[in-house]
Motif scaffolding. Structure first.
Motif, PDB file in Angstrom:
ATOM      1  N   PRO A 196       0.853  -1.200   0.000  1.00 54.12           N
ATOM      2  CA  PRO A 196       0.000   0.000   0.000  1.00 54.12           C
ATOM      3  C   PRO A 196       0.884   1.244   0.000  1.00 54.12           C
ATOM      4  CG  PRO A 196      -0.552  -1.485   1.809  1.00 54.12           C
ATOM      5  CD  PRO A 196       0.766  -1.898   1.269  1.00 54.12           C
ATOM      6  N   ILE A 197       0.749   2.057  -1.005  1.00 49.75           N
ATOM      7  CA  ILE A 197       1.698   3.156  -1.171  1.00 49.75           C
ATOM      8  C   ILE A 197       1.044   4.508  -0.920  1.00 49.75           C
ATOM      9  CG2 ILE A 197       3.157   4.372  -2.841  1.00 49.75           C
ATOM     10  CD1 ILE A 197       3.728   1.740  -4.159  1.00 49.75           C
ATOM     11  N   ALA A 198       1.749   5.349  -0.155  1.00 52.66           N
ATOM     12  CA  ALA A 198       1.391   6.757   0.000  1.00 52.66           C
ATOM     13  C   ALA A 198       2.537   7.578  -0.575  1.00 52.66           C
ATOM     14  CB  ALA A 198       1.171   7.096   1.470  1.00 52.66           C
ATOM     15  N   TRP A 199       2.191   8.503  -1.428  1.00 52.73           N
ATOM     16  CA  TRP A 199       3.193   9.371  -2.053  1.00 52.73           C
ATOM     17  C   TRP A 199       3.218  10.704  -1.314  1.00 52.73           C
ATOM     18  CZ3 TRP A 199       6.077   7.296  -5.978  1.00 52.73           C
ATOM     19  CH2 TRP A 199       5.583   6.116  -6.569  1.00 52.73           C
ATOM     20  N   THR A 200       4.416  11.160  -0.991  1.00 48.34           N
ATOM     21  CA  THR A 200       4.543  12.407  -0.245  1.00 48.34           C
ATOM     22  C   THR A 200       5.725  13.213  -0.771  1.00 48.34           C
ATOM     23  OG1 THR A 200       4.638  13.348   1.995  1.00 48.34           O
ATOM     24  CG2 THR A 200       6.068  11.480   1.549  1.00 48.34           C
ATOM     25  N   GLU A 201       5.720  14.486  -0.451  1.00 44.70           N
ATOM     26  CA  GLU A 201       6.815  15.365  -0.876  1.00 44.70           C
ATOM     27  C   GLU A 201       7.998  15.264   0.076  1.00 44.70           C
ATOM     28  OE1 GLU A 201       5.947  19.415  -2.591  1.00 44.70           O
ATOM     29  OE2 GLU A 201       4.106  19.089  -1.473  1.00 44.70           O
ATOM     30  N   ALA A 202       9.187  15.355  -0.479  1.00 41.23           N
ATOM     31  CA  ALA A 202      10.403  15.392   0.326  1.00 41.23           C
ATOM     32  C   ALA A 202      10.969  16.803   0.321  1.00 41.23           C
ATOM     33  CB  ALA A 202      11.448  14.427  -0.235  1.00 41.23           C
ATOM     34  N   PRO A 203      11.622  17.212   1.403  1.00 42.74           N
ATOM     35  CA  PRO A 203      12.262  18.534   1.414  1.00 42.74           C
ATOM     36  C   PRO A 203      13.277  18.671   0.285  1.00 42.74           C
ATOM     37  CG  PRO A 203      12.225  17.574   3.620  1.00 42.74           C
ATOM     38  CD  PRO A 203      11.789  16.501   2.685  1.00 42.74           C
ATOM     39  N   THR A 204      13.355  19.848  -0.305  1.00 46.71           N
ATOM     40  CA  THR A 204      14.292  20.071  -1.414  1.00 46.71           C
ATOM     41  C   THR A 204      15.384  21.073  -1.070  1.00 46.71           C
ATOM     42  OG1 THR A 204      12.819  21.752  -2.335  1.00 46.71           O
ATOM     43  CG2 THR A 204      12.541  19.504  -3.146  1.00 46.71           C
ATOM     44  N   ASP A 205      15.404  21.561   0.160  1.00 53.05           N
ATOM     45  CA  ASP A 205      16.474  22.479   0.559  1.00 53.05           C
ATOM     46  C   ASP A 205      17.057  22.026   1.892  1.00 53.05           C
ATOM     47  OD1 ASP A 205      15.262  24.411   2.865  1.00 53.05           O
ATOM     48  OD2 ASP A 205      13.706  23.848   1.430  1.00 53.05           O
ATOM     49  N   MET A 206      18.287  22.413   2.139  1.00 50.89           N
ATOM     50  CA  MET A 206      19.035  21.962   3.317  1.00 50.89           C
ATOM     51  C   MET A 206      18.359  22.379   4.621  1.00 50.89           C
ATOM     52  SD  MET A 206      21.913  20.306   2.687  1.00 50.89           S
ATOM     53  CE  MET A 206      23.103  20.000   1.380  1.00 50.89           C
ATOM     54  N   ALA A 207      17.844  23.606   4.671  1.00 50.04           N
ATOM     55  CA  ALA A 207      17.271  24.112   5.916  1.00 50.04           C
ATOM     56  C   ALA A 207      16.065  23.275   6.342  1.00 50.04           C
ATOM     57  CB  ALA A 207      16.892  25.579   5.757  1.00 50.04           C
ATOM     58  N   THR A 208      15.167  23.001   5.384  1.00 54.98           N
ATOM     59  CA  THR A 208      13.967  22.228   5.708  1.00 54.98           C
ATOM     60  C   THR A 208      14.317  20.800   6.066  1.00 54.98           C
ATOM     61  OG1 THR A 208      12.715  23.588   4.152  1.00 54.98           O
ATOM     62  CG2 THR A 208      11.706  21.527   4.870  1.00 54.98           C
ATOM     63  N   LEU A 209      15.236  20.201   5.302  1.00 52.03           N
ATOM     64  CA  LEU A 209      15.634  18.814   5.584  1.00 52.03           C
ATOM     65  C   LEU A 209      16.302  18.703   6.944  1.00 52.03           C
ATOM     66  CD1 LEU A 209      15.867  15.893   4.625  1.00 52.03           C
ATOM     67  CD2 LEU A 209      18.027  16.507   3.501  1.00 52.03           C
ATOM     68  N   SER A 210      17.124  19.671   7.301  1.00 52.91           N
ATOM     69  CA  SER A 210      17.800  19.621   8.600  1.00 52.91           C
ATOM     70  C   SER A 210      16.789  19.730   9.738  1.00 52.91           C
ATOM     71  CB  SER A 210      18.835  20.745   8.706  1.00 52.91           C
ATOM     72  OG  SER A 210      18.209  22.017   8.710  1.00 52.91           O
ATOM     73  N   ARG A 211      15.757  20.577   9.585  1.00 55.81           N
ATOM     74  CA  ARG A 211      14.717  20.683  10.615  1.00 55.81           C
ATOM     75  C   ARG A 211      13.937  19.371  10.740  1.00 55.81           C
ATOM     76  NH1 ARG A 211      13.868  25.913   8.277  1.00 55.81           N
ATOM     77  NH2 ARG A 211      12.078  25.099   7.101  1.00 55.81           N
ATOM     78  N   GLN A 212      13.648  18.765   9.590  1.00 58.49           N
ATOM     79  CA  GLN A 212      12.903  17.506   9.618  1.00 58.49           C
ATOM     80  C   GLN A 212      13.688  16.425  10.341  1.00 58.49           C
ATOM     81  OE1 GLN A 212      12.907  14.674   6.274  1.00 58.49           O
ATOM     82  NE2 GLN A 212      10.717  15.132   6.040  1.00 58.49           N
ATOM     83  N   ARG A 213      14.971  16.242  10.008  1.00 57.05           N
ATOM     84  CA  ARG A 213      15.774  15.187  10.630  1.00 57.05           C
ATOM     85  C   ARG A 213      16.031  15.485  12.109  1.00 57.05           C
ATOM     86  NH1 ARG A 213      17.330  11.775   6.507  1.00 57.05           N
ATOM     87  NH2 ARG A 213      15.659  12.068   4.980  1.00 57.05           N
TER      88      ARG A 213
END
Length: 519
Positions: free
Chosen positions: A313-330
């Protein structure tokens, strides 16, 4: 004394790597065997019978939404087209500051109704769940829709509070949480409900595969072509997601040790969630925390419960595309992991919790301390080298276990995607995946380790904010981030450092080999 300390810590680092290597490889082998068996048996799964049967359990799909005007319509449309007739869709507008509510009202012809949310009470008369005030409840004018659509507009209280409001508004026995920025495959619910049909009493929750929408082509709320993202950050994350979901999570599920079900797409028993008081509004990782809390609650009662990972069962979602957003997420993911594990530390190596206490919780602790161990190993090598105290054997073993092990795991995770519902078919995408599986070990992985290491500092200084991720909506193109070059420079420096260390280790091996040949 200092030399003894170096030897002792070196041994600990190597033991950590060897232990983690053994667990990951075992999980990957279990995953491969399980995936083959699962996809062989799915042809006899009776999905049509599940869809048409009156005995199929009813499901409430809950979508917490905060400032999601760009993707909310696509998300709701995909949910209303699901191949599952026994469901209702509940969108919880959690105090959005943008036009999320207005877009929903206009797009789906919603009207406000005179309805209130009421919480069930325990034996002492206390409400099981409380939420922030509700400003209004809206329903669709079109009563001919197969799927009911309910929109709850409330004061902002965070994702957990929004989920709790959705539970109170729900009418069915199973709840399915879906992120507002995601799109489900049309048959996702039918496939995810199977474990509840097979073992309705023993199944706590079900999770499915999360795939990244970046780079893919969507048409009519459905992916029409799977492509590797053109930007390097989402492309690296694609490799991570394949390794995580098809590798470790499916393997842990096979061993009855899964404690993480992504909130992007998760299905749970409503009665159990109510029994433990709903989602924890103070949690930074509500999807993991609720699974651990319900599991503990059930195991304390002496009941055998399991969390199931279904690989298609697949859900498609957006991934961060910039360093600032990705760093906050991780950073937030790591803080949530720390918070949850510290809250349930009494389960660690506790045999009364079975495989959860002896396998799942220890594994998550190894994951938690990973940034500390790995960064320590990479940071101390130059120090030991310039002070003349570097153990050459440790140097070589550490680097090759860290780098080559990472490449091996990524490669195996990529190979597993061939068993998935939507494998990459273009040669350049497959070649790109394998290239990224190698390249991520030269800078990118170490950058994520630094972000996760920072999370320890943020956690102990009680930082609680989530951080904001700007959405583009499916099918749109995001403009390059302003700090993109800073990210490139950081990544390049880390890549050069790892490459230099690996080259030095190779030189040592060749020197020793030449010495042996000379003898």
């Amino acid at each position: 004394m200092f030399r003894d300390f170096i030897v002792f810590t070196s041994v600990l680092v190597l033991v950590y790597y060897l232990t983690l290597m053994a667990i990951y490889l075992y999980c990957l082998l279990i995953s491969r065997r399980g995936l083959i068996a699962y996809f062989k048996s799915r042809y006899f799964g009776g999905e049509r019978e599940i869809f048409e049967s009156n005995l199929t359990p009813l499901i409430s799909i809950i979508v917490p939404a905060h400032n999601e005007e760009k993707s909310i319509v696509e998300s709701v449309n995909s949910l209303r087209k699901l191949q599952y007739a026994h469901s209702e869709v509940i969108v919880v507008n959690d105090g959005s500051a943008d036009r999320t509510l207005e877009v929903l009202i206009k797009s789906f012809g919603l009207v406000k109704v005179d309805r209130m949310l009421r919480s069930p009470r325990d034996a002492e008369g206390k409400e099981l769940i409380t939420t922030m005030p509700v400003r209004g409840i809206y329903v669709s004018r079109d009563s001919s829709d197969v799927h009911d659509l309910i929109v709850v507009d409330k004061v902002n209280g965070g994702k957990s509070d929004a989920l709790n409001a959705g539970i109170l508004a729900s009418r069915h026995s199973l709840i399915c949480t879906v992120d507002a920025d995601s799109i489900l495959e049309r048959n996702a619910i039918v496939k995810a409900v199977k474990p509840f049909l097979k073992d309705p009493e023993g199944t706590i929750g079900v999770g499915g595969v999360i795939r990244l929408a970046n780079g893919c082509v969507f048409s009519g709320g459905k992916v029409s072509e799977v492509r590797l993202p053109g930007d390097f950050l989402p492309a690296f994350q694609t490799v991570e997601y394949l390794r995580s979901f098809l590798g470790s999570r499916f393997g842990l599920s096979q061993l009855n040790g899964l404690l993480i079900v992504s909130g992007v797409f998760a299905m749970l028993r409503k009665d159990l969630v109510l029994e433990v008081g709903g989602y924890n509004v103070n949690s930074l990782s509500e999807d993991m925390e609720i699974i651990v809390r319900v599991t503990e609650h059930e195991l304390k009662k002496g009941k055998k419960r399991r969390v199931v990972f279904v690989p298609d069962p697949i859900a498609w979602t957006e991934a961060p595309t910039d360093m600032a957003t990705l760093s906050r997420q991780r950073n937030r993911w790591q803080r949530g992991l720390i918070q949850t594990l510290f809250s349930f530390k009494h389960m660690l190596f506790n045999p009364s919790y079975g495989s959860v206490g002896l396998l799942a919780i220890p594994f998550l602790y190894l994951e938690m301390i990973g940034p500390v161990v790995e960064i320590y190993g990479f940071a101390t090598i130059p120090l030991f080298y310039f002070t003349g105290r570097l153990e050459e054997s440790f140097f070589v073993l550490f680097l090759f276990s860290a780098v080559l092990f990472g490449i091996l795991l990524s490669t195996l995770g990529i190979l597993l995607q061939e068993f998935s519902e939507y494998p990459f078919t273009r040669f350049r995408d497959v070649a790109g995946l394998f290239s990224l599986g190698v390249l991520e070990n030269f800078g990118y992985r170490h950058l994520t380790l630094l972000w996760r290491l920072r999370a320890f500092y943020d956690y102990f200084r009680r930082r609680k904010e989530w951080g904001v991720m700007e959405r583009t909506g499916f099918g749109e193109t995001r403009k390059p981030a302003k700090n993109i070059w800073r990210g490139f420079v950081t990544l390049a420096i880390l890549a050069l450092l790892v490459a230099f260390l690996l080259a030095a280790a190779t030189r040592l091996i060749l020197a020793h080999a030449a010495g042996l040949i000379g003898r």
